[in-house]
Every structure is written in structure tokens, then in C-alpha cells.
Design a protein around this motif. Structure first.
Motif, short mmCIF file in Angstrom:
data_model
loop_
_atom_site.label_atom_id
_atom_site.label_comp_id
_atom_site.label_asym_id
_atom_site.label_seq_id
_atom_site.Cartn_x
_atom_site.Cartn_y
_atom_site.Cartn_z
N ILE A 45 43.28 -54.70 8.47
CA ILE A 45 42.80 -53.45 9.06
C ILE A 45 44.00 -52.58 9.44
O ILE A 45 44.81 -52.97 10.29
CB ILE A 45 41.93 -53.72 10.30
N PRO A 46 44.15 -51.42 8.83
CA PRO A 46 45.29 -50.56 9.16
C PRO A 46 45.15 -49.97 10.56
O PRO A 46 44.05 -49.67 11.02
CB PRO A 46 45.22 -49.46 8.09
N ASN A 47 46.30 -49.82 11.23
CA ASN A 47 46.34 -49.15 12.53
C ASN A 47 45.46 -49.82 13.58
O ASN A 47 44.87 -49.15 14.44
CB ASN A 47 45.93 -47.68 12.38
N LEU A 48 45.36 -51.15 13.52
CA LEU A 48 44.57 -51.89 14.51
C LEU A 48 45.41 -52.03 15.78
O LEU A 48 46.38 -52.76 15.82
CB LEU A 48 44.18 -53.26 13.96
N LEU A 49 45.00 -51.33 16.83
CA LEU A 49 45.78 -51.26 18.05
C LEU A 49 45.44 -52.36 19.04
O LEU A 49 46.31 -52.81 19.78
CB LEU A 49 45.59 -49.89 18.72
#
Length: 239
Positions: free
Chosen positions: A204-208
Motif C-alpha cells: 500500500i503506497p503512502n501508508l502512514l
């Protein structure tokens, strides 16, 4: 870096089953942070069947990482969050009698309501996140509410992970990529576990941030809380 926020609702459930203050919700919050949790999440419900209003206030001075309060934004919830001023509020459209959260927002249908509520929180300096199903088409409506982040509702991913993890994560990846286009941060939560977390976090991209409670507390019965939190942190590590 994806942060781990430990949801301590289940600690409150166990305490309430017997009465008194064992196990202590506040002590578990202190210890979880000491053991490596980068945030504490709670989800108070109107019937106080786990986290109580008193817990919400008692935890505020003890959370030195990030305090995340989840809930359906009825007026009493809104007023409580504005009073406590956590770092983040996560809006979840769960019915009062729901056993657990079971759906994301229809941000198109509830656009005006969400805009109004989110504006209140943002005016108070509280970061906002809204619970969202893995549906790329809903992202533009979520972005229009003014929210800072979305939280991907990961129950479907967890349910289908063992059978076909590539298929299970496909809509989540698409939703996350669409959210990136609108500048939305991405959180995730619900039924993530030691078994399925790493694959999710790696794809998952940009999973903060992930918020994990039921599985983590259940696994801690066997592994211990410190070991379990450290195991989750390792699943989230990027090498």
C-alpha cells in the motif's frame, strides 16, 4: 515509515467484564508506548461497553505519542473530542448497536454532514481521518469533505488474504493510489494481524499508520504485550 497505533478497546472490555480497574486501561496505554507503540487508539461508544468517557479523559495526559479517538460523530462525541483535543480523530459510521465497525462512509451521500464535522475538528487543530471502504470511486468524495486522511477498512482484505492475497489487496492498492492523487494521507485498520500485515504494508503506497487492536491483544495472550508490539513493528519496517 508506517506507524503502529495500538487500539486498547479490548483491554477495557476485559476490565468491564469484572468491574474495578483490572486490567488497567491507563497502565496498558503507558506500557504499550514503552514497548514501542507509536500511538494509542480508542473507540468509545455511547453505551460505554468498553472505553468509557472517563477513560477518554484519563488517557489524555498519558498518551505521549499520538492519541487517536475513533467514533461515530454524534454531537456528544464531537463535543468530547473537541474538549480532549487528541492528535487525530477518525470518523466511523458505525451504528450504536454494532458489535464492531462494519462499513466505511458513503462520502457522496453524507458530503455536507462530513464537511461540517470535519471543519469543526480542523478549526480546533485536530487531524481528521474518515473510515473508507476499498473503493477508488469514493476517494474524490472523501477528498471533498476536507479530511486530512482516509482509513482503509481492511476487514475484506483480512478475510480473503489466505485464499488469494493478490486479489484481496487489489482494490486497496487502487484506492490508495487514487488517494495519493488528492493528497490524502492513508491509514488502515480492522482485522490486520501478524499474519497479514506485512504484505499489506509492503504493497500500500503512502501508508502512514495502522490501528490494530483485536488481533494484537489476542496474540499478546500467547506472546506477551511487549513481544507482540515489537513483532508488529518488525512487520512494518522497511528494509
Amino acid at each position: 515509515m508506517t506507524k503502529l497505533s495500538v487500539n486498547i478497546n479490548k483491554i477495557a472490555t476485559l476490565r468491564n467484564a469484572r468491574g474495578g480497574d483490572v486490567p488497567s486501561v491507563t497502565q496498558v496505554a503507558i506500557d504499550a508506548q514503552k514497548f514501542g507503540s507509536q500511538g494509542i487508539t480508542i473507540h468509545p461508544r455511547p453505551d460505554e461497553r468498553h472505553i468509557t468517557r472517563k477513560d477518554v479523559y484519563d488517557l489524555k495526559p498519558l498518551v505521549t505519542t499520538e492519541y487517536n479517538i475513533e467514533g461515530n460523530p454524534h454531537r456528544p462525541f464531537i463535543d468530547m473530542v473537541l474538549d480532549v483535543k487528541p492528535e487525530q480523530v477518525t470518523l466511523v459510521p458505525d451504528a450504536d448497536d454494532a458489535i464492531t465497525s462494519n462499513a466505511g462512509w458513503d462520502c457522496q451521500k453524507h458530503q455536507d454532514f462530513l464537511k461540517s464535522v470535519i471543519a469543526e475538528f480542523k478549526n480546533a487543530g485536530i487531524r481528521t481521518s474518515i473510515f473508507l471502504d476499498p473503493n477508488p470511486e469514493m476517494v474524490k468524495y472523501a477528498a471533498s469533505t476536507g479530511t486530512d486522511r482516509i482509513e482503509l477498512y481492511t476487514e475484506a482484505y483480512a478475510r480473503n488474504y489466505a485464499a488469494n492475497k493478490e486479489e484481496a489487496i487489489k482494490d486497496y492498492v487502487a484506492t490508495a493510489k487514487e488517494a495519493e492523487k488528492y493528497g490524502l494521507g492513508i491509514n488502515a485498520g480492522h482485522d490486520l494481524s501478524l499474519e497479514n500485515l506485512k504484505y499489506f504494508a509492503d504493497n500500500i503506497p503512502n501508508l502512514l499508520e495502522v490501528s490494530i487492536g483485536h488481533a494484537l491483544i489476542s496474540e499478546a495472550l500467547y506472546l506477551g504485550l511487549e513481544n507482540t508490539i515489537q513483532a508488529y513493528r518488525k512487520r512494518l519496517a522497511k528494509w
